[in-house]
Structure formats: C-alpha cells, structure tokens
Design a protein around this motif. Structure first.
Motif, short mmCIF file in Angstrom:
data_model
loop_
_atom_site.label_atom_id
_atom_site.label_comp_id
_atom_site.label_asym_id
_atom_site.label_seq_id
_atom_site.Cartn_x
_atom_site.Cartn_y
_atom_site.Cartn_z
N GLY A 78 -4.04 -10.02 16.22
CA GLY A 78 -4.83 -9.19 16.32
C GLY A 78 -5.36 -7.81 16.27
N GLY B 203 -9.53 -0.30 8.01
CA GLY B 203 -9.00 -0.09 8.74
C GLY B 203 -8.74 -1.72 9.40
N THR B 204 -10.23 -2.22 9.78
CA THR B 204 -9.87 -3.63 10.02
C THR B 204 -9.97 -4.65 9.55
N GLY B 205 -10.13 -4.74 8.17
CA GLY B 205 -10.47 -5.93 7.05
C GLY B 205 -11.82 -6.06 7.23
N CYS C 213 -6.27 -5.22 -3.04
CA CYS C 213 -6.68 -4.97 -1.48
C CYS C 213 -6.13 -4.89 -1.21
N ILE D 275 -3.34 -7.24 5.38
CA ILE D 275 -4.29 -7.91 6.49
C ILE D 275 -4.55 -9.28 7.66
N VAL E 168 -1.80 1.24 14.87
CA VAL E 168 -2.61 -0.05 15.01
C VAL E 168 -4.64 0.03 14.34
N VAL E 169 -4.99 -0.07 13.65
CA VAL E 169 -6.61 -0.40 13.84
C VAL E 169 -6.98 -1.67 14.95
N VAL E 170 -7.70 -2.23 15.77
CA VAL E 170 -8.26 -3.51 16.38
C VAL E 170 -9.38 -3.29 16.26
N PRO E 171 -9.91 -4.57 15.30
CA PRO E 171 -11.03 -4.77 15.87
C PRO E 171 -11.41 -5.54 17.32
N SER F 47 -10.60 0.40 -2.56
CA SER F 47 -10.47 -0.05 -0.77
C SER F 47 -10.24 -0.89 -0.08
N TYR F 48 -9.04 -0.03 0.41
CA TYR F 48 -8.07 -0.83 1.41
C TYR F 48 -9.04 -2.33 1.91
N GLY F 49 -8.55 -3.35 2.27
CA GLY F 49 -9.52 -4.63 3.03
C GLY F 49 -10.51 -4.67 1.80
N CYS F 50 -10.85 -4.18 1.00
CA CYS F 50 -12.26 -4.97 0.21
C CYS F 50 -12.17 -6.05 -0.46
N ASP G 150 -6.68 3.71 -0.29
CA ASP G 150 -5.47 3.10 0.90
C ASP G 150 -5.67 4.64 1.94
N PHE H 224 -4.11 4.20 10.93
CA PHE H 224 -2.89 3.71 11.47
C PHE H 224 -1.69 5.73 11.50
N VAL I 1 -4.40 -4.38 13.17
CA VAL I 1 -4.20 -4.55 11.59
C VAL I 1 -3.28 -3.11 11.71
N GLY I 2 -1.62 -3.10 10.59
CA GLY I 2 -0.97 -2.12 11.15
C GLY I 2 0.53 -2.61 10.77
#
Lengths: 159, 684
Positions: free
Chosen positions: A40, B70-72, A27, A32, B211-214, B264-267, B101, B108, A42-43
């Motif tokens: 701060g 992609g945020t988690g 996962c 993450i 990056v993705v920024v939450p 899926s990514y981050g589930c 993914d 990204f 994700v990448g």
C-alpha cells in the motif's frame, strides 16, 4: 557466482524480454505496482522487482526473483514455514508478521544483486524481508506483468 | 498525527550562505496551494520582493514536487523549479518543469520540496539522504560535463542516488543553461542552470528510503490503465532507415536504432525517443541520447513542420472521435482517424511547411549538436531555433560580414558548431561572452535593427507559393524564441490557433508552449475561425490552457497527457486519488486561478508588468506573415486582449487583476499589498 547461477533449476519467474522483442521503457511501473499491491505504499524498500537504469545509456535491466527450485532463501530462514513459507506450487513467500528481519534469506540469495529486498529501520520490529511471491493470491497474476506499459515482462516457461 | 496521503509533509529551507536547514510543514500551504508551482508561487510572493536580480544571492530557487509525485499516478514524476530567470528578457520570475526519477526520490527522502537561498562560498553540492541535508564540496565536480557529473556522484554515493546537475554552461552563468537529470530530462526554460551556477551550486543528489502513500490505490491503478490509453504492447528496438519530421524524413546512410523510453518516474507512456549508438561530440565512444521534439531539427532544418489542418488527430482543435495526447505522436502510436467523426474532412487539410533552408540534413552533425547541448547543459530551443537559424539567415543576408568569430560562420559544419558552442559555454572572447548573455541581450548589444530585424529572403510559403518575410532573429517575447506561433518553427498553424498561442505567450515570462500547448474543441473552432480575435471562445480556451498548465506543474502532470478536452476532471481525479481530499473540477480550477493570480501579482509587483508592456512585447512578431500571409492588426489584437482581461477579471487599462478577483480566490492579502504600492486598479 555465475557458475552457481547457471546450474540452478529455476521455477517460473518474471523475465524481461530482449530488446528486439520489447525494450524496457524504464518507467518503473513494475516496482511501483509491486509495492502498492503488497504494502500500500511506494518506496525503494518495498519493491520485489528491481529496475537498474543505466545512467548514461538509459538502457534498463529488470532483476526479479528466479524462484530457485532448491529455494536457499527458504532453507536459510530460522522461522521457515512461519516467516518464509513454501506453497503447493513451489513458490516461496513471506508471512511478514513472523519475519524477524534477520536478513539471512537476503544473504542466502545466490544472485547478484540479491532478489530479496529488505526494509532497514532503526526500529527492529519494522525490519522485514520483501520477496516476490508472483502475486500468488492475485487472480490476474503478477501485477508487474499486467501493468508493464511495453509488455516487456512475462512469466518464464520453466517450472 | 493524521496520515498524510500524497504529500510527505516537509519543505526544506536550505541556506547556502550559512549552510543551515530549517523545515516548513507542507500543510502550511496545502491543500489550498495544491503543490508544485502553486506552492512555489505562494512562497516566492511571500519571500522575494522587487529589485532582486537573477544572480543575486537573494534570488531563490524553489523546487517542488506535487501530491501525485511518487504515487504511481502517471505523469506525477514531473516536478518544477521556479526562480527569477536570467534567460527572460528582462529578468523575471519564471518556472521550468523537469522529469526523471529525481522528484520521486526527493519524496522518498522525506521532502515535498526545497527553498534554496543564499550563495555558497565555494563550489558545493547538496547531498540529501532520508531527511538529512549535507553541504559538500563540489571542487572535484566543477568543470565536469553533465553526464560525467552524474556518474561521479553515483561513484561517490552509490548507484541508487538520483541527481540534478549543471554542466559548464551553468557554471559560467550562460543565461540559457539548464539543470539536467540522469536521463537527459532538463529544466531549461528559465536559465535555472545559471542560477545554480550563480549560487556555486553544482548539483543536488538524493537518496531516500521512505515511502509515498497514495490515498486510493485502486484508483491509482485505474488511472494507470486509463490515462492516455497506454498501449500495453511490446515496443522493440527499431532499425530506422530514415530520420526527421514525419512526412519529410531523410534517409540515413546505414540507418539508426530507435527505442522509446518514459520521461519520468511512474509514467505510463514512453514518449521519449532513445537514439542508440549515436555520434558523440566528445570522443569516439558512441552514446545514447533522447530526442523529444525540438531535437529533431538538429539533424536538418530545410523546411518547417507540415500543416496538418486545424484539427484531426493530434491537432489543436479536437473532436471527441479524433483526439490523442502528444505522447502518442512522439511514440508513434497514433491510430488511423476515426471515420465516424462528422468533421473529419474539415479537420484535415494537409500541406507542406515553409521552405526555410537553414541547414541540410546531416545525421552525425545533428547528434553532435544534441550531445553538446546535453553535456554542456544548454537549452536546445535557444540553440536550435534561435542561435543557429540566426547565424544561417544572417550570413545569407550579409549581416555578419564584419564579424570575426575566429572561425568562418558555417552552420553546415560540425566543426563550426562545436567551436561556436565551446566559445559560448566557456565565454571565450568578445563574442563568446556576448552570446553567453543569451540571444535577446546579444542582439540588442549588437544593434537590433541590423542584427535582429533584417529580413531573411530565403523563406518560401508552399501554402500560397510566395516568398514571405522572416526576421533573422526568431524572437517572440520575454527573451524567448517562437514556438507554435505562426512563423519561424512549427509555424504551420493557422491564425485561429496562433493568435491563441501568442496570447499564451503575452501573459508569460518565458516560452509557454512546452507546458500549455494550445487546445480547443473543433466545434469552437467552427465558431471562432472567421474572426478569432473577436471571439470570447479564443480567450476562454487560452484561460483554460493556462489554468491547466498551472495544474500540470502543481499536481503534477504533463503537457503531453493534459488537458484531455473530453475528460475534463482527470486532474481532479488524480488529486483525489493521491491525497484522499475530495476535489471537484471546479474547486481544482479555482486553485489553478489562485496560482495564476499569484504569478500575475509577482510579475506586477516585482517586474512592473502592465498591459502596455505585454502587448508591445508580443505584437512585433505577429507583424511577420504566417504561411498564408496573415498577420494581426493592432485593433484586432487589442480587442482580443480586452476579451481575455475581461474574462480573467483583470482591469482592461492596466492589465492588473481587480481586488474583487483576488478576493474571489482567497488572496485578499495579496490585493492589500498591491493596493499599498499602487498596483491595484482603482475601483469604479
């Protein structure tokens, strides 16, 4: 390389359970939460733990810093004790404001793949090494372990 | 520039004809259109007018991630494609979700999504890396199976790339062809693989280092621990001695090995069953593949899923004490029922499913069928619930006595199934070519009365101990086969539930029950059960389910974690955690209504959708009895449709939304355009 790794004395580090104990779900929660809590974001450049997911097999292997007792990454750092530091528990950690992105720590890592990530950037000032510090300032311990949905990560007994 | 949270800011318009790329800022569409399918609906409305066919270069493939991707935030790894679907009958605008993914990697790489238009002059794949999009020759990939294509792309570009690819089915324009990620996740319901093929597009390969920024990291972490109550416990590989639908498993000689993996990514769940060391269709080497839901019948289809009762844990009608998401069922982490539930005895009334006798349990053959679908890139639903049962039933009824496939029809035979799918995927001979056009079209060409409507005499209900009619073609509506609709497969749901699922299907253009499995509260069930077609609660629950489905494909989220009837603002919390934009449950529901209205407007403008068309499309399948012998009358059904249209704010005569409804959700421009072409109901 294999011989060199086998003879090493390792500190406590994050380990993946064998599949008969718990099978990695792939996962990427470990990657993450690592980058979220340290940077701060994700990448792919910001994780300090690495999930290698088999394309056909869907079997995942987790790679993490082994926290070598002789810490070659620390020794290779030209700004050691400023950029790459060693704490009282033997954990090598990075103070990024001093890291000049020279990448010597990555090259010094004896493992394949290297367990130190590196932010590549056209802007030299943004080039930084990213290394597992076992979430040393986090009371709950390593976030990757806490957030693993199948509890397939844990701390090794060594160290 | 203001920091953008959740989104990464760019949508790429990719023209395959002239190999050009231009950029649209995501902020042109968000937050009004949330992300995912909502944005795709808006773009499609603006850019693809009536008359465009699925395989025309003017058809556009719109791919969108959501602000949670992609945020988690769990389930955000799912993403969505839309296009005019060649698999819908007739061809219509449709969508299809996908895990893996890939979506996170797209972000990204700096993109929230793509609009893919035109047609490449020769086999091509897109290589996308950190904002740069290249058009590369796919001549060396064309003809390869799905996993060989994935592996070749990794060999060329490095192991860290993520790809979606088509197999030979998509290349050969087989109308139910899928698009596949590296972990057997597919966008299969809209014939997207064939649209890729029609554009000479073999794959999209992405590498991103951005990056993705939450916006709210503590909230992201809270959601990871809270959404669907993740088990957070070890899940070892299990040696299983049996296989099949729980309750009717069959022994497997020598057993098999099962693991559970995330889709899926981050589930934060692991609903996919990873079957280890399975028989391959293409060589001696054993392979791993995933099984989600429908794959299970590949291994044996003698009887239908047992009836669990109207409610209870995992049921359609749920109580606060006893409800859990589908991912728990599939990962086999269901807790025993909570006895404090006052309705528990009423909810659970187990009973066996219908005897169908389509094919016997054969573990290796089942693995081969799944491997064929995975590697050719075919929708398993069409193969397992429509094509093979049709052949099984039709043969027993003598329908195919004058048909020569070049090999005797025998769905019990591994060799025949391999021969059959090879014939279809490569369009070999008259029948290969015909069946590649999809079941709905093939049956109409052969003659629907004989080849679709012939009654199968092998169905036996164990609810009422009686033989019941079933047509040999399990078609529901819009060129898709039955799915939780009271007859055929997963038919063991009672009338209060199946009138709802059929209503879901009626207003769609494809199978709906993959993204909007019907749910309602058990208290509502007690109110509506005696006359479900005359209860406003049935329509209300369908609308809730449809709106939640829009959100799942827009945020994004997943049908197996949403909706949670007892945490109704979960999606609003997800959106706010990702974007930092304050969002109430009501505001988000309005955004879902807006997206749904756009979908409705597209199918009205582009495909001539009317009430008459959709009522006629769905009514026929409900004339075959459910396991209790129940059907629906024309009057009952139309009363339910009236209630539904009324609650939606749509004209009851035409099925078209009113100007007032469009304007309520900020779509005056859509109302104006529809009025200009005479597709807005006249105001009274």
């Amino acid at each position: 390389m294999v011989e060199k790794q086998a003879s090493r004395i390792l500190g406590r580090h994050v380990v993946q359970s064998p599949p008969e104990v718990s099978f990695c779900a792939g996962c990427r929660a470990c990657e993450i939460v690592c980058s979220l809590l340290h940077d701060g974001v994700v990448g792919p450049y910001y994780k300090r733990i690495f999930v290698d997911k088999g394309t056909r097999s869907m079997v995942s292997t987790v790679y993490s810093c082994q926290h070598c007792a002789d810490h070659p990454c620390y020794l290779a750092c030209p700004r050691k004790d400023q950029a790459m530091c060693l704490d009282e528990n033997g954990i090598v950690y990075i103070q990024e404001e001093y890291c000049n992105g020279c990448k010597r720590c990555v090259k010094a890592c004896v493992f394949d793949p290297p367990r130190i990530n590196y932010v590549q950037s056209k802007d030299k000032s943004k080039r930084k090494a990213k290394k597992c510090d076992l979430c040393r300032n986090r009371p709950e311990g390593p976030a990757c372990i806490e957030f693993c949905q199948v509890s397939c990560l844990s701390l090794s007994d060594q160290g | 520039m203001t920091q953008l949270y959740g989104y990464v800011g760019k949508i790429a318009r990719i023209n395959l004809t002239d190999q050009t790329v231009s950029i649209i800022p995501t902020t042109k569409y968000v937050p009004k259109y949330i992300g995912g399918r909502s944005i795709a609906n808006r773009i499609f409305w603006e850019e693809v007018g009536p008359g465009v066919k699925a395989f025309d270069p003017e058809n556009k493939i719109i791919y969108m991630t959501g602000p949670t991707t992609g945020t988690g935030i769990p389930t955000g790894g799912r993403t969505v494609f839309t296009c005019i679907s060649p698999n819908s009958y007739p061809e219509q605008y449709a969508w299809s979700g996908i895990g893996g993914d890939f979506g996170a990697e797209v972000k990204f790489a700096g993109f929230d999504g793509f609009i893919i238009e035109g047609k490449a002059a020769e086999p091509t794949y897109l290589f996308i890396e950190d904002g740069e999009i290249k058009f590369l020759s796919a001549r060396n990939l064309w003809g390869k199976l799905v996993h060989a294509t994935q592996s070749k792309l990794e060999e060329i570009h490095g192991k860290d790339v993520k790809s979606v690819v088509i197999g030979p089915a998509g290349e050969n324009l087989v109308r139910n062809a899928s698009v596949t990620t590296s972990n057997d996740n597919v966008a299969a319901k809209a014939g997207l693989g064939a649209v890729f093929g029609s554009k000479n597009l073999k794959a999209i390969t992405v590498r991103g280092t951005g990056v993705v920024v939450p916006a709210n990291i503590p909230k992201v972490l809270e959601l990871r621990k809270k959404m669907s109550d993740p088990s957070m416990a070890p899940r070892p590989v299990v040696h299983e001695t049996h296989h099949g639908i729980p309750g009717i498993e069959k022994p497997v000689p020598g057993g098999w090995k099962r693991a559970q993996v995330a889709c899926s990514y981050g589930c934060n769940q692991h609903c996919m069953c990873l079957m280890l060391d399975m028989k391959s269709a293409f060589g001696e080497e054993r392979v791993n593949h995933v099984e989600k839901c429908v794959s299970i019948v590949a291994f044996g289809f003698e009887e239908d899923v047992p009836y669990g009762g109207p409610g209870g844990p995992g049921g359609i009608f749920q109580t606060e004490q006893n409800h859990y998401p589908a991912c728990k069922l599939l990962s086999r982490e269901v807790d025993p029922p909570d006895p404090s539930d006052p309705y528990l005895e009423l909810e659970i009334t187990p009973g066996p499913g219908d005897i169908l006798n389509f094919w016997k349990h054969d573990f290796d053959k089942g693995s081969v069928i799944n491997d064929l679908c995975n590697e050719y890139g075919l929708d398993k639903w069409d193969v397992l619930i429509w094509l093979l049962p049709w052949l099984a039933m039709g043969k027993k009824e003598g329908v195919f006595d004058d048909i020569d496939f070049g090999m005797e029809i025998d769905v019990e035979s591994e060799e025949f199934v391999k021969y059959l799918l090879d014939m279809i995927v490569y369009r070999k001979g008259y029948y290969g070519n015909l069946l590649a056009e999809g079941m709905a079209r093939a049956i109409r060409t052969l003659g629907k009365e004989k080849f679709g409507d012939t009654i199968y005499h092998g169905r036996y209900s164990r609810q009422i101990n009686k033989r019941l009619d079933l047509p040999i073609s399990l078609e529901s509506a819009w060129g898709h086969c039955v799915h939780w609709q009271g007859r055929g497969f997963e038919a063991s749901i009672a009338k209060p539930a199946w009138v709802a699922t059929n209503l879901h299907q009626m207003t769609s253009t494809r199978d709906t029950q993959t993204v909007q499995h019907h749910h309602d509260t058990f208290e509502h069930y007690l109110e509506l059960k005696d006359d479900p077609c005359r209860s406003p609660l049935t329509a209300q629950a369908v609308i809730m389910g449809e709106n939640k489905a829009e959100l799942k494909d827009s945020l994004t989220s997943c049908d197996w974690q949403s909706p949670n009837l007892f945490w109704t603002d979960m999606e609003a919390q997800m959106f706010e955690a990702a974007t930092g934009i304050p969002m109430t449950e009501e505001e988000l529901n309005n955004a879902a209504e807006r997206s749904r209205l756009l979908f409705r407007a597209i199918i009205i403008r582009n495909h001539g959708r009317t009430r008459e068309m959709e009522v006629n499309a769905i009514f026929a399948i409900m004339q075959y009895p459910d396991p209790w012998g129940e059907t629906v009358t024309w009057e009952e059904w139309n009363d339910l449709v009236d209630l539904y249209y009324e609650q939606r704010g749509w004209d009851k005569k035409t099925g078209w939304p009113t100007r007032e409804t469009y304007e309520k959700y900020g779509l005056k421009d859509v109302a104006d355009e529809l009025e200009a072409i005479g597709k807005l109901p006249s105001s009274k």
